[in-house]
Design a protein around this motif. Sequence first.
Motif, PDB file in Angstrom:
ATOM      1  N   ARG A   7       0.838  -1.176   0.000  1.00 51.42           N
ATOM      2  CA  ARG A   7       0.000   0.000   0.000  1.00 51.42           C
ATOM      3  C   ARG A   7       0.886   1.243   0.000  1.00 51.42           C
ATOM      4  O   ARG A   7       1.806   1.345   0.803  1.00 51.42           O
ATOM      5  CB  ARG A   7      -0.884   0.014   1.241  1.00 51.42           C
ATOM      6  N   ILE A   8       0.620   2.164  -0.905  1.00 50.27           N
ATOM      7  CA  ILE A   8       1.334   3.437  -0.958  1.00 50.27           C
ATOM      8  C   ILE A   8       0.579   4.392  -0.036  1.00 50.27           C
ATOM      9  O   ILE A   8      -0.594   4.674  -0.252  1.00 50.27           O
ATOM     10  CB  ILE A   8       1.369   3.999  -2.394  1.00 50.27           C
ATOM     11  N   VAL A   9       1.258   4.852   1.014  1.00 54.04           N
ATOM     12  CA  VAL A   9       0.583   5.702   1.993  1.00 54.04           C
ATOM     13  C   VAL A   9       0.968   7.164   1.866  1.00 54.04           C
ATOM     14  O   VAL A   9       0.324   8.022   2.466  1.00 54.04           O
ATOM     15  CB  VAL A   9       0.844   5.212   3.434  1.00 54.04           C
ATOM     16  N   LYS A  10       2.018   7.446   1.100  1.00 54.76           N
ATOM     17  CA  LYS A  10       2.451   8.836   0.983  1.00 54.76           C
ATOM     18  C   LYS A  10       3.110   9.019  -0.373  1.00 54.76           C
ATOM     19  O   LYS A  10       3.831   8.155  -0.848  1.00 54.76           O
ATOM     20  CB  LYS A  10       3.433   9.178   2.097  1.00 54.76           C
ATOM     21  N   GLY A  11       2.874  10.154  -0.995  1.00 52.67           N
ATOM     22  CA  GLY A  11       3.498  10.470  -2.267  1.00 52.67           C
ATOM     23  C   GLY A  11       2.626  10.055  -3.432  1.00 52.67           C
ATOM     24  O   GLY A  11       1.513   9.560  -3.271  1.00 52.67           O
ATOM     25  N   ASN A  12       3.151  10.282  -4.619  1.00 54.10           N
ATOM     26  CA  ASN A  12       2.425   9.978  -5.845  1.00 54.10           C
ATOM     27  C   ASN A  12       3.412   9.319  -6.820  1.00 54.10           C
ATOM     28  O   ASN A  12       3.930   9.969  -7.718  1.00 54.10           O
ATOM     29  CB  ASN A  12       1.829  11.264  -6.431  1.00 54.10           C
ATOM     30  N   PRO A  13       3.680   8.011  -6.656  1.00 54.31           N
ATOM     31  CA  PRO A  13       4.676   7.359  -7.508  1.00 54.31           C
ATOM     32  C   PRO A  13       4.171   7.206  -8.944  1.00 54.31           C
ATOM     33  O   PRO A  13       2.985   7.052  -9.181  1.00 54.31           O
ATOM     34  CB  PRO A  13       4.873   6.004  -6.856  1.00 54.31           C
ATOM     35  N   THR A  14       5.118   7.228  -9.853  1.00 55.94           N
ATOM     36  CA  THR A  14       4.796   7.010 -11.259  1.00 55.94           C
ATOM     37  C   THR A  14       4.617   5.506 -11.489  1.00 55.94           C
ATOM     38  O   THR A  14       5.056   4.693 -10.666  1.00 55.94           O
ATOM     39  CB  THR A  14       5.928   7.536 -12.162  1.00 55.94           C
ATOM     40  N   PRO A  15       4.018   5.122 -12.598  1.00 60.46           N
ATOM     41  CA  PRO A  15       3.901   3.684 -12.892  1.00 60.46           C
ATOM     42  C   PRO A  15       5.261   2.983 -12.966  1.00 60.46           C
ATOM     43  O   PRO A  15       5.398   1.826 -12.560  1.00 60.46           O
ATOM     44  CB  PRO A  15       3.191   3.658 -14.245  1.00 60.46           C
ATOM     45  N   GLU A  16       6.283   3.684 -13.452  1.00 62.17           N
ATOM     46  CA  GLU A  16       7.628   3.091 -13.520  1.00 62.17           C
ATOM     47  C   GLU A  16       8.180   2.848 -12.117  1.00 62.17           C
ATOM     48  O   GLU A  16       8.829   1.837 -11.856  1.00 62.17           O
ATOM     49  CB  GLU A  16       8.574   3.995 -14.306  1.00 62.17           C
ATOM     50  N   GLU A  17       7.953   3.790 -11.196  1.00 56.99           N
ATOM     51  CA  GLU A  17       8.445   3.620  -9.825  1.00 56.99           C
ATOM     52  C   GLU A  17       7.723   2.461  -9.139  1.00 56.99           C
ATOM     53  O   GLU A  17       8.348   1.673  -8.429  1.00 56.99           O
ATOM     54  CB  GLU A  17       8.245   4.914  -9.036  1.00 56.99           C
ATOM     55  N   ALA A  20       9.156  -0.726 -10.419  1.00 60.23           N
ATOM     56  CA  ALA A  20      10.466  -0.994  -9.821  1.00 60.23           C
ATOM     57  C   ALA A  20      10.316  -1.586  -8.424  1.00 60.23           C
ATOM     58  O   ALA A  20      10.999  -2.550  -8.055  1.00 60.23           O
ATOM     59  CB  ALA A  20      11.295   0.285  -9.778  1.00 60.23           C
ATOM     60  N   VAL A  21       9.399  -1.045  -7.635  1.00 62.16           N
ATOM     61  CA  VAL A  21       9.177  -1.547  -6.275  1.00 62.16           C
ATOM     62  C   VAL A  21       8.649  -2.980  -6.318  1.00 62.16           C
ATOM     63  O   VAL A  21       9.117  -3.853  -5.581  1.00 62.16           O
ATOM     64  CB  VAL A  21       8.213  -0.620  -5.504  1.00 62.16           C
ATOM     65  N   VAL A  22       7.684  -3.232  -7.179  1.00 59.95           N
ATOM     66  CA  VAL A  22       7.116  -4.579  -7.295  1.00 59.95           C
ATOM     67  C   VAL A  22       8.181  -5.564  -7.758  1.00 59.95           C
ATOM     68  O   VAL A  22       8.254  -6.691  -7.264  1.00 59.95           O
ATOM     69  CB  VAL A  22       5.898  -4.574  -8.245  1.00 59.95           C
ATOM     70  N   THR A  23       9.050  -5.161  -8.666  1.00 55.92           N
ATOM     71  CA  THR A  23      10.123  -6.031  -9.155  1.00 55.92           C
ATOM     72  C   THR A  23      11.084  -6.394  -8.034  1.00 55.92           C
ATOM     73  O   THR A  23      11.480  -7.556  -7.883  1.00 55.92           O
ATOM     74  CB  THR A  23      10.887  -5.346 -10.306  1.00 55.92           C
ATOM     75  N   VAL A  24      11.455  -5.413  -7.222  1.00 52.58           N
ATOM     76  CA  VAL A  24      12.378  -5.671  -6.109  1.00 52.58           C
ATOM     77  C   VAL A  24      11.733  -6.608  -5.089  1.00 52.58           C
ATOM     78  O   VAL A  24      12.364  -7.553  -4.613  1.00 52.58           O
ATOM     79  CB  VAL A  24      12.810  -4.341  -5.444  1.00 52.58           C
ATOM     80  N   ILE A  25      10.473  -6.374  -4.774  1.00 50.88           N
ATOM     81  CA  ILE A  25       9.793  -7.232  -3.798  1.00 50.88           C
ATOM     82  C   ILE A  25       9.664  -8.655  -4.341  1.00 50.88           C
ATOM     83  O   ILE A  25       9.898  -9.634  -3.620  1.00 50.88           O
ATOM     84  CB  ILE A  25       8.417  -6.645  -3.435  1.00 50.88           C
ATOM     85  N   ALA A  26       9.306  -8.795  -5.607  1.00 52.70           N
ATOM     86  CA  ALA A  26       9.168 -10.125  -6.206  1.00 52.70           C
ATOM     87  C   ALA A  26      10.516 -10.847  -6.262  1.00 52.70           C
ATOM     88  O   ALA A  26      10.592 -12.051  -6.001  1.00 52.70           O
ATOM     89  CB  ALA A  26       8.574 -10.018  -7.599  1.00 52.70           C
ATOM     90  N   ALA A  27      11.580 -10.120  -6.602  1.00 56.24           N
ATOM     91  CA  ALA A  27      12.908 -10.738  -6.664  1.00 56.24           C
ATOM     92  C   ALA A  27      13.355 -11.186  -5.273  1.00 56.24           C
ATOM     93  O   ALA A  27      13.951 -12.258  -5.117  1.00 56.24           O
ATOM     94  CB  ALA A  27      13.919  -9.769  -7.258  1.00 56.24           C
ATOM     95  N   ARG A  28      13.069 -10.391  -4.271  1.00 51.09           N
ATOM     96  CA  ARG A  28      13.454 -10.744  -2.901  1.00 51.09           C
ATOM     97  C   ARG A  28      12.687 -11.968  -2.421  1.00 51.09           C
ATOM     98  O   ARG A  28      13.230 -12.832  -1.726  1.00 51.09           O
ATOM     99  CB  ARG A  28      13.192  -9.550  -1.981  1.00 51.09           C
TER     100      ARG A  28
END
Length: 68
Positions: A7-17, A20-28
């Motif tokens: 869940r994004i609780v702060k800010g307004n990330p772009t689809p690319e960001e 990137a976050v989902v990729t890092v979490i999936a890789a981990r």
Amino acid sequence: MSTDIVRIVKGNPTPEELAAVVTVIAARAAVPAPPADTGRASNWATYWRNARTPFHPGPGQWRASAHP
């Protein structure tokens, strides 16, 4: 009941960001857990640890190293 995994609780990330976050979490999550530590060295390592004497640096020690 919420089914949010991330869940994004702060800010307004772009689809690319977000991608990137989902990729890092999936890789981990895909990385296997490290093997359990048995707490003991292998027999080979234990043998050599006991067979060799430690180095004692100091004046004239290179001469002493030639005579066991």
